[in-house]
Design a protein around this motif. Structure first.
Motif, short mmCIF file in Angstrom:
data_model
loop_
_atom_site.label_atom_id
_atom_site.label_comp_id
_atom_site.label_asym_id
_atom_site.label_seq_id
_atom_site.Cartn_x
_atom_site.Cartn_y
_atom_site.Cartn_z
N LEU A 100 4.19 -1.04 3.57
CA LEU A 100 3.63 0.29 3.37
C LEU A 100 4.73 1.20 2.85
O LEU A 100 5.78 1.34 3.48
N ASP A 128 -3.97 2.62 9.98
CA ASP A 128 -4.96 1.79 9.29
C ASP A 128 -4.30 0.92 8.23
O ASP A 128 -4.59 -0.28 8.13
N ALA A 129 -3.43 1.51 7.44
CA ALA A 129 -2.75 0.76 6.38
C ALA A 129 -1.88 -0.35 6.96
O ALA A 129 -1.84 -1.46 6.42
N LEU A 145 1.04 5.63 0.66
CA LEU A 145 0.47 6.90 1.12
C LEU A 145 1.48 7.99 0.79
O LEU A 145 2.67 7.72 0.68
N SER A 154 -4.25 7.26 8.91
CA SER A 154 -4.21 6.49 7.65
C SER A 154 -3.04 5.51 7.65
O SER A 154 -3.15 4.39 7.14
N ARG A 198 0.87 -1.18 0.00
CA ARG A 198 0.00 0.00 0.00
C ARG A 198 0.90 1.22 0.00
O ARG A 198 2.04 1.15 0.44
N CYS A 224 -1.76 -4.52 5.72
CA CYS A 224 -0.74 -4.88 4.73
C CYS A 224 0.59 -5.17 5.43
O CYS A 224 0.81 -4.77 6.56
#
Length: 182
Positions: free
Chosen positions: A85, A77-78, A29, A74, A27, A82
């Protein structure tokens, strides 16, 4: 595992992260999202000058880790959904510290590129092109006021992106794969 990416604008951080995310389950961000979200919430039109202004204002109000603090929910949460990240656009050392303090293994990657290539890429970037003057102003802000030079110097792994995208994506992916084995 968290991997943060730092580098001056135009070095290819976002392109590398997008490409790596397609090659392995990850993931991503971007701390830049916190700046862009603030611009949008004010109803302003984004431009290099507006991004610079908002970046300064947020850090004056909330400190040098403002973007990392804004995205902390965020990030947490990620991490819950996963194993890898990838975090784009880490600027200040305090942002790096904030992210590293969230637990788990964390590594800092930096990407570097020749200035003339950065200027060419940014002049031709879709939707968010930048003039040479805009690049100079942003570099000066990030290096002299936001501490990006320290963040770049603290990188665990450094990559040079003076060639094609597949070459740096391969190098970054191989390093991530090696870290997963540790």
């Amino acid at each position: 595992m968290i991997i943060t990416f730092s580098g001056l604008c135009g070095v290819g951080k976002t392109d590398v992260i997008r490409s790596v995310s397609k090659l392995m389950p990850a993931r991503s961000l971007s701390l830049g999202d916190a700046i862009r979200s603030e611009i949008q919430s004010r109803g302003w039109e984004a431009s290099p000058a507006v991004e610079r202004q908002v970046q300064i204002e947020l850090r004056e109000k909330y400190g040098q880790a403002a973007a990392a603090i804004a995205l902390k929910p965020s990030i947490i949460d990620a991490l819950g959904s996963c194993d890898l990240l990838l975090i784009d656009s880490v600027c200040s050392p305090l942002e790096l510290d904030q992210i590293s303090g969230l637990g788990g293994r964390s590594y800092a990657f930096s990407i570097h590129t020749h200035r003339h290539l950065r200027l060419e890429r940014l002049a031709n970037r879709n939707g968010r092109s930048m003039s040479a003057e805009d690049v100079m102003l942003r570099d000066n802000l990030e290096l002299s006021e936001l501490g990006k030079g320290i963040t770049l110097g603290r990188a665990d792994y450094q990559f040079t992106n003076n060639s094609d995208l597949p070459s740096i994506v391969r190098a970054v992916s191989e390093q991530i794969a090696a870290l997963k084995l540790v």
